[in-house]
Design an enzyme around this catalytic site. Structure first.
Site: not given
Length: 141
Positions: A31-33
């Protein structure tokens, strides 16, 4: 140890059941990416800034503080399944600590990232855009 990184196709869709069974911190990793790429792409399409300014603008959103603020806007919009993923990731033991956010913000950001990771892996790209562009209420968990 060697891993074949090309065993899956880019944007391959995972079943919701399999994605739900992934470690919540792994979902947050993805999700961060996802958020980083979404924000960077949005900035490139909507501005003519140089890379230094693009990085500064992106890091304001893709940070524990920025993610916690965005979560406050969308918390009422989450489905039951998304809320469950958020809670599992928020409460998960994390291998690292945030340098620029307090523990509460970091935990919220991890939950938010996990929801984005789940949505991405299951091919729910429109839902990601909806959550990342929402200007909803300021309800905080």
């Amino acid at each position: 140890m060697c891993y074949n990184l090309f065993m899956v196709r880019f944007n391959e869709i995972m079943s919701a059941e399999r994605a739900k069974n992934l470690n919540a911190v792994v979902l947050a990793f993805v999700g961060d990416a996802v958020q980083s790429l979404y924000v960077r792409e949005s900035l490139v399409f909507s501005s003519d800034f140089k890379t230094g300014m693009l990085q500064k603008l992106a890091s304001m959103q893709v940070s524990a503080k920025g993610q916690a603020k965005q979560y406050a806007k969308i918390s009422d919009l989450l489905t039951e399944a998304e809320r469950e993923i958020f809670m599992r990731a928020r409460n998960a033991k994390k291998p690292t600590k945030s340098k620029n956010a307090d523990v509460a913000e970091y935990n919220i950001s991890t939950g938010f990232e996990a929801v984005l990771g789940f949505l991405y892996l299951t091919g729910q790209y429109e839902r990601i855009a909806e959550l990342l562009t929402a200007e909803g209420g300021q309800n905080e968990d």
